[in-house]
Design an enzyme around this catalytic site. Structure first.
Site: not given
Ligand SMILES: O=C(O)CCC(=O)N[C@@H](CCC(=O)O)C(=O)O
Ligand SMILES: [Zn+2]
Length: 347
Positions: A64, A67, A161, A225
């Site tokens: 992303h 980020e 991320h 994260e």
């Molecule tokens: O803050 C958010 O809403 C999204 C942050 C983010 O990019 N999280 C990943 C998590 C991936 C996973 O579930 O392994 C995503 O949503 O892609």
């Molecule tokens: Zn992300």
């Protein structure tokens, strides 16, 4: 070095951003200790020490593009490797996954790349540059993991991320679905050393980058994260120091220096619900500034989708990644419940 090669290695992130959807060419150089640096594409750097160990490590950022803290961390580690200020003793692949999304300062350009792995890039008859890039990234990871012969190699992938919302638990990792394989204490300890004491356990397959590495290559892989999304230059790097230090140690030392495992130091949450947005008319029943890990009680209304209510199914059900604006069919909310660390099957 010729001019192009010095442009590549003088500022790898900038060169990557200048070639945002890829570069059809190959560069390599050797460091004074014999470490080979090979660039397979823009944003794709393989570091191979002269002597091979049994570990293959993938560190990715910018799946992303907005980020930025993970991008700054990878940029600095990469430039220190090139300048011979950071040693690397294990084969390591750095991936700056979606440079075009960095350039527009957004999560993605056309489509969320972290929903395109494990072949999802080729489904639905849609073609766009993010799908092409995701397909290439899969091939690079495959080539990297399979390059060295041997069945007993230890594979790792940390996909870095930052989250859109504030979070009551600032740093957390998603442990992708392991298909019943036990979770690993050394991985929880490594995450803890990165400042990540909170881990969410997925209960099913996903199309994320980290799940791809778990499922196809048996890697210990995580979505990590590290804090909140901020523009370049606005990240408090002190808050990311433990993660950066631990990643630097990971690639430089035979084994990370980890303390004994103490279940009390880890906060584990199991997936309760994955709520996908199925209708245009999708609304969350809480405000935009409600933080990740806010808890709801059983029966509380979490969202409505096409007018249908979606309720919390448990007491102390915590919300993660709420986003009502995702594309139809994609995850708009994850909910999790705390489970005792002792209840996990751990090796
Ligand atoms: O803050 C958010 O809403 C999204 C942050 C983010 O990019 N999280 C990943 C998590 C991936 C996973 O579930 O392994 C995503 O949503 O892609
Ligand atoms: Zn992300």
């Amino acid at each position: 070095m010729n001019t192009t090669q010095s442009t590549v290695f003088n500022d790898f992130l900038q060169w990557t951003r200048d070639n945002e959807w890829g570069y059809n060419g190959h560069f390599e150089t050797n460091l004074s200790d014999g470490t080979q640096l090979t660039v397979w594409d823009s944003g794709v750097l393989v570091v191979e020490p002269a002597k091979t160990t049994d570990k293959d490590i993938v560190i990715s950022c910018a799946v992303h593009g907005n980020e930025t803290a993970p991008i700054e961390i990878c940029r600095d580690i990469i430039q220190d490797i090139i300048a011979e200020k950071q040693s690397v003793i294990h084969r390591t692949l750095f991936l700056i996954a979606n440079p075009a999304s960095i350039n527009v300062g957004r999560r993605f350009v056309e489509e969320n790349m972290n929903r395109l792995f494990s072949g999802a890039h080729s489904e639905g008859g849609i073609s766009n540059p993010e799908r092409e890039r995701a397909a290439k990234l899969e091939q690079y990871v495959k080539r990297f993991y399979q390059y060295v012969e041997g069945t007993n190699r230890r594979r790792y992938h940390y996909d870095l991320h930052t989250a859109i919302r504030d979070s009551k638990r600032e740093k957390f990792a998603v442990y992708p679905f392991t298909h019943g394989k036990p979770y690993k204490k050394d991985q929880l300890l490594f995450l803890l050393a990165c400042g990540v004491d909170t881990v969410l356990l997925n209960k099913a397959a996903t199309t994320t980058f980290s799940y791809f590495s778990v499922n196809e290559f048996g890697a210990d892989a995580f979505t990590v994260e590290l804090g909140k999304v901020r523009p370049f230059g606005e990240n408090n790097r002190d808050s990311f120091a433990a993660a950066e230090r631990s990643l630097r140690q990971l690639i430089a030392q035979p084994e990370p220096q980890l303390p004994n495992f103490d279940p009390q130091q880890h906060f584990i949450f199991a997936e309760a619900q994955t709520i996908n947005r199925m209708n245009q008319d999708f609304e969350l029943n809480f405000a935009d500034d409600v933080a990740n890990f806010t808890a709801f009680e059983k029966g509380d209304l979490l969202a409505t989708d096409g007018g249908e209510p979606i309720y919390a199914q448990h007491d102390a059900e915590h919300i993660i990644f709420p986003n009502a604006k995702v594309a139809l069919g994609q995850r708009a909310l994850l909910t999790v419940v705390r489970v005792p660390t002792e209840s996990l099957e751990l090796v």
